[in-house]
Design an enzyme around this catalytic site. Structure first.
Site, mmCIF file in Angstrom:
data_model
loop_
_atom_site.group_PDB
_atom_site.id
_atom_site.type_symbol
_atom_site.label_atom_id
_atom_site.label_comp_id
_atom_site.label_asym_id
_atom_site.label_seq_id
_atom_site.Cartn_x
_atom_site.Cartn_y
_atom_site.Cartn_z
ATOM 1 N N PHE A 138 1.247 -44.176 50.793
ATOM 2 C CA PHE A 138 2.490 -44.498 50.096
ATOM 3 C C PHE A 138 3.642 -44.150 51.020
ATOM 4 C CE2 PHE A 138 6.265 -43.840 47.588
ATOM 5 C CZ PHE A 138 6.257 -44.969 46.789
ATOM 6 N N ASP A 223 4.161 -38.568 57.885
ATOM 7 C CA ASP A 223 5.050 -38.767 56.752
ATOM 8 C C ASP A 223 4.897 -37.560 55.831
ATOM 9 O OD1 ASP A 223 6.380 -39.427 54.463
ATOM 10 O OD2 ASP A 223 5.536 -41.440 54.265
ATOM 11 N N LYS A 252 12.880 -36.241 50.134
ATOM 12 C CA LYS A 252 12.711 -35.564 48.845
ATOM 13 C C LYS A 252 13.380 -34.176 48.809
ATOM 14 C CE LYS A 252 9.209 -38.487 46.968
ATOM 15 N NZ LYS A 252 8.028 -39.136 47.496
HETATM 16 C C1 LIG Z 1 8.211 -40.575 47.977
HETATM 17 C C2 LIG Z 1 7.652 -40.881 49.297
HETATM 18 C C3 LIG Z 1 8.281 -41.788 50.180
HETATM 19 C C4 LIG Z 1 9.479 -42.608 49.771
HETATM 20 O O1 LIG Z 1 10.589 -41.855 49.418
HETATM 21 P P1 LIG Z 1 11.777 -42.539 48.585
HETATM 22 O O2 LIG Z 1 12.869 -41.506 48.629
HETATM 23 O O3 LIG Z 1 11.275 -42.794 47.202
HETATM 24 O O4 LIG Z 1 12.148 -43.800 49.272
HETATM 25 C C5 LIG Z 1 7.736 -41.955 51.427
HETATM 26 N N1 LIG Z 1 6.624 -41.301 51.807
HETATM 27 C C6 LIG Z 1 5.989 -40.436 50.994
HETATM 28 C C7 LIG Z 1 4.780 -39.726 51.479
HETATM 29 C C8 LIG Z 1 6.466 -40.212 49.710
HETATM 30 O O5 LIG Z 1 5.818 -39.391 48.886
#
Ligand SMILES: *Cc1c(COP(=O)(O)O)cnc(C)c1O
Length: 409
Positions: A138, A223, A252
């Site tokens: 994701f 990520d 986040k």
């Molecule tokens: C939530 C998330 C994203 C995307 O972040 P947004 O602020 O919603 O665009 C990207 N990578 C990971 C692993 C995430 O959990």
């Protein structure tokens, strides 16, 4: 309560299926609905609220900065951005940072950096760069990012998608090595897959990926939008295997639960592919975001929140494992990023979350089978006991399964 739900359902796009609760106040690990009922927050806004709701120190920094200077754009320098990024680089061991707002933007930034690095530094022929990603990933919801998702719903109806991505199974380092070609720019990976269902790869996976990437001159880009900043009991989830990635994506929790703040961080020779005008964001790196992000990092460092997340996570996990209910298939995670997998024939995850809400605990399912427990990092032992009480109570109060009860979120 119903008034607000109807209003939102009428005017807001139905791209979410919220639990039927209307919130209007938050403090620490607690949330209150409009009728004054209190809930323990086990969601933390998908891990964005690691410091708890409305942390007084962060709110003080936010309001002071908002009264001084909020948004300038990077057409000009500010007195806040440099110090924020210095601390971010020092803490993560990276050379430079590129500030953005949302996680998806920071992942897009990483993709642009990796491709340009491949053309300018590695000698990949123009237009041929490939990035290897994992099944179950994701990375956010832009068209490029959903284009390499393996989740059919995230893609359905949104094509055509950008080429240049290759999927491999998650947790399989040999599959990564087999997929590498001379055109491979980077391997983009989550150290733990959050949205994918709190999937923890086999021990040694990330270290093996690090070794393979180094040997083939492929960038390892982690990520850590969800796993970073203490969530898993270390500053970065990479730290569990002493892996230093070539590129790192944070978001986040970086905004202190108050603002969208994200960043792509990297080694000098990677970040230096960006020249003025190559990439940007109107809001990225604004003084308000920089001040709050800086304060959030200071909190993380000064309050021993990371060690706390580690010990509270172990305590929580132990408590969950002590619940022997036939519907529980697995408990997995690290630190305070925990997933409870349910047998959907016995208890669909969505139904569980709806019942859990009535027991005063808020969480949300990911896919049909996994319930996420990711409270603010400052949660106490007593509050975890309260959550466990609610979880146990919910499991044993669940009505018998009904086939047509299956939902898709
Ligand atoms: C939530 C998330 C994203 C995307 O972040 P947004 O602020 O919603 O665009 C990207 N990578 C990971 C692993 C995430 O959990």
């Amino acid at each position: 309560m119903h008034h607000f739900i109807h209003l939102e359902q009428h005017y807001c796009a139905h791209n979410y299926l919220p639990l039927p609760v209307v919130l209007n106040r938050g403090e620490g690990v607690w949330l209150w609905d409009v009728e004054g009922k209190r809930y323990l927050d086990m969601m933390s806004a998908y891990s964005a609220v690691s410091f708890g709701h409305c942390h007084p120190e962060l709110v003080a920094v936010l309001t002071a900065q908002a009264q001084q200077l909020a948004i300038t754009s990077r057409a000009f320098y500010s007195d806040k951005l440099g110090a924020f990024l210095r601390l971010l680089c020092e803490m993560t061991g990276q050379d430079k940072a590129l500030p953005m707002n949302t996680g998806a933007e920071a992942v897009e930034t990483a993709i642009k950096a990796a491709r340009k690095w491949a053309y300018k530094r590695k000698g990949v022929p123009d237009g041929k760069a490939q990035i290897i990603v994992c099944d179950g990933n994701f990375a956010g919801r832009t068209t490029t990012l959903v284009g390499f998702s393996s989740e059919p719903q995230y893609r359905d109806g949104f094509g055509p998608f950008a080429p240049g991505f290759v999927n491999v199974p998650y947790g399989d380092a040999q599959a990564l090595e087999a997929a590498i070609t001379p055109h491979t720019a980077a391997f983009l990976v989550e150290p733990i897959q959050g949205e994918g269902g709190i999937i923890v790869p086999p021990e040694g996976y990330l270290a093996a990926c690090r070794e393979i990437c180094t040997r083939h001159k492929v960038l390892l880009i982690c990520d850590e939008v969800q796993t970073g900043l203490g969530r898993t009991g270390r500053l970065l989830a990479c730290d569990h295997e002493n892996v230093k990635p070539d590129g790192l994506i944070l978001g986040k929790a970086l905004g202190g639960g108050l603002l969208p703040v994200s960043a792509f961080l990297a080694r000098l020779d990677v970040m230096d592919v960006f020249q003025p005008g190559d990439h940007g964001s109107t809001f990225g790196g604004n003084p308000l975001a920089a001040a709050v992000g800086h304060a959030a990092l200071n909190l993380l460092r000064d309050q021993k929140l990371i060690e706390h997340a580690q010990s509270m996570g172990a305590y929580f996990m132990q408590g969950l494992r002590a619940i022997h209910h036939p519907a529980i298939r697995a408990i997995r995670g690290k630190g305070l990023l925990i997933g409870m997998e349910l047998d959907p024939h016995l208890i669909p995850a969505r139904r569980f979350c709806e019942e859990l809400m009535k027991h005063g605990v808020l969480s949300k399912e990911t896919h049909d089978t996994v319930v996420r427990f990711a409270p603010p990092l400052l949660i106490t032992r007593e509050q975890i006991d309260e959550a466990l009480h609610g979880i146990r109570g919910t499991l044993y109060a669940m009505p018998a399964p009904v086939a047509h009860d299956m939902h898709h979120a």
